[in-house]
Motif scaffolding. Sequence first.
Motif, PDB file in Angstrom:
ATOM      1  N   GLU A  26      15.616 -41.552 -14.605  1.00 17.70           N
ATOM      2  CA  GLU A  26      14.459 -40.561 -14.427  1.00 17.70           C
ATOM      3  C   GLU A  26      13.286 -41.519 -14.133  1.00 17.70           C
ATOM      4  O   GLU A  26      12.260 -41.076 -13.725  1.00 17.70           O
ATOM      5  N   SER A  27      13.294 -42.837 -14.389  1.00 19.17           N
ATOM      6  CA  SER A  27      12.422 -43.660 -14.251  1.00 19.17           C
ATOM      7  C   SER A  27      12.459 -44.902 -13.385  1.00 19.17           C
ATOM      8  O   SER A  27      11.527 -45.428 -12.964  1.00 19.17           O
ATOM      9  N   VAL A  44      14.446 -42.958  -7.280  1.00 20.95           N
ATOM     10  CA  VAL A  44      13.298 -42.413  -8.018  1.00 20.95           C
ATOM     11  C   VAL A  44      11.964 -42.984  -7.329  1.00 20.95           C
ATOM     12  O   VAL A  44      11.714 -44.352  -7.163  1.00 20.95           O
ATOM     13  N   SER A  84       6.287 -34.465 -12.243  1.00 19.45           N
ATOM     14  CA  SER A  84       5.634 -35.619 -12.853  1.00 19.45           C
ATOM     15  C   SER A  84       5.365 -36.584 -11.992  1.00 19.45           C
ATOM     16  O   SER A  84       5.326 -37.650 -12.182  1.00 19.45           O
ATOM     17  N   LYS A  86       6.835 -37.775  -9.075  1.00 18.60           N
ATOM     18  CA  LYS A  86       7.630 -38.475  -8.557  1.00 18.60           C
ATOM     19  C   LYS A  86       8.829 -37.288  -8.021  1.00 18.60           C
ATOM     20  O   LYS A  86       8.802 -36.353  -8.221  1.00 18.60           O
TER      21      LYS A  86
END
Length: 196
Positions: A26-27, A44, A84, A86
């Motif tokens: 997720e990052s 991402v 968020s 992204k």
Amino acid sequence: MRKWKKILIITAALCILTGCGGAASESVNTVSIQNDGKIEHTIVEQFDRNYYDADELSEMAKERVDRYNAGTGSITCESVESGSGKIVVKMLYQSEADYKKFNNRELFYGTVGQASQSGYTLSGIVSVDGEAIDDAGLETFADNHIVIVQTKNGEELNVRVYDKILCGSENLTFSGKRDALITAADAETLSYIIFQ
């Protein structure tokens, strides 16, 4: 002009090496190797809803995948999600050949012995504790699995494998038993992850 910007952002996102798996997905861009040879790939990217619509980007990604699959390929766009600030694109490749062709990037998955037979020369290999492994030490890993991945200039990539990592390239940060983060470099780089 707006449509071309959308096409460029989704194309750029789909061409960046990445994969699925865990919290890192997720990052950070992540490539996950599954024990059946499939490659999961999560991209991402920063996303500004004021200029782009996630549904339109999803449709463009699926169209690109459909064009690829019209040949001999077999990949799936699992999802395109935004939030968020992204966008996260999740892809599934049936083989390393599909991954290489679709992304125009080097990726090898097999044993260390098979990598050597395929012409790869392993150098700069260190244990997860940071100790250098010489050629004689590498020979003991001939039957272990290896993933070789290419990253572009300035690109950071998390690689997740399905078993315990034993050693890898000097440019890796081992962030768990099955995760290795490839540090961004100033040039294209081949990185090696050897695991059980």
